[in-house]
Design a protein around this motif. Sequence first.
Motif, mmCIF file in Angstrom:
data_model
loop_
_atom_site.group_PDB
_atom_site.id
_atom_site.type_symbol
_atom_site.label_atom_id
_atom_site.label_comp_id
_atom_site.label_asym_id
_atom_site.label_seq_id
_atom_site.Cartn_x
_atom_site.Cartn_y
_atom_site.Cartn_z
ATOM 1 N N SER A 30 -15.017 1.764 0.992
ATOM 2 C CA SER A 30 -14.729 0.626 1.870
ATOM 3 C C SER A 30 -14.674 -0.676 1.081
ATOM 4 O O SER A 30 -13.846 -1.540 1.368
ATOM 5 N N ASN A 34 -11.376 -3.002 0.728
ATOM 6 C CA ASN A 34 -11.341 -4.442 1.021
ATOM 7 C C ASN A 34 -10.712 -5.234 -0.121
ATOM 8 O O ASN A 34 -9.944 -6.171 0.106
ATOM 9 N N SER A 37 -7.019 -4.634 0.019
ATOM 10 C CA SER A 37 -6.426 -5.364 1.141
ATOM 11 C C SER A 37 -6.250 -6.841 0.813
ATOM 12 O O SER A 37 -5.210 -7.439 1.118
ATOM 13 N N SER A 96 -4.860 1.086 2.920
ATOM 14 C CA SER A 96 -6.230 0.782 2.505
ATOM 15 C C SER A 96 -7.134 0.435 3.680
ATOM 16 O O SER A 96 -8.335 0.307 3.510
ATOM 17 N N LEU A 97 -6.558 0.298 4.843
ATOM 18 C CA LEU A 97 -7.378 0.065 6.031
ATOM 19 C C LEU A 97 -7.937 1.400 6.495
ATOM 20 O O LEU A 97 -7.271 2.191 7.135
ATOM 21 N N ARG A 98 -9.159 1.650 6.125
ATOM 22 C CA ARG A 98 -9.791 2.932 6.454
ATOM 23 C C ARG A 98 -10.420 2.793 7.828
ATOM 24 O O ARG A 98 -11.535 2.313 7.980
ATOM 25 N N THR A 99 -9.694 3.259 8.829
ATOM 26 C CA THR A 99 -10.144 3.081 10.201
ATOM 27 C C THR A 99 -10.960 4.247 10.712
ATOM 28 O O THR A 99 -11.595 4.144 11.746
#
Length: 154
Positions: A30, A34, A37, A96-99
Amino acid sequence: LSFFINLLFLSLLTAYHFMSIRDIGLDYISKLGNIISIMSAARLTLELVDLLDTVIAECRGNCKCNYKIISGLITYMTNPENILEIFIYSSSLVSSLRTCEAYDYDCPVYMYEHSRIGGITVLAGCLNLLLFFQLLPYWGIYFVMFLTITQTFI
């Protein structure tokens, strides 16, 4: 300087996707996501500034510049390097947005889709890095020859 920033970005992006596929270091994924991102958003902002600079350069000294704005957009968007960079930074921002966590099938975007988008993004980033190699003084001519031969085969 731009070459080394792209090299750092590609290294971080590759490490992020390798770690997310293997689920290695879940606490670092994460944080790395970030960083990627933020770097992607900053590079997309720089691409937008470059686009506006191209459009303003076309309109300079002309009061009726509606045609010139369209001409500037076409000039910017017909350059394959610009299209490649916009694709790289926007897809790396999305991937890269690990939801969701791995194997969470309630999530609308599965981790497998993240890895597919990430793989294509890393491949496009490597191609972009090859385009930056042609700026190097001694080795640049070899990459220009490689690109010319590749375009001949295509």
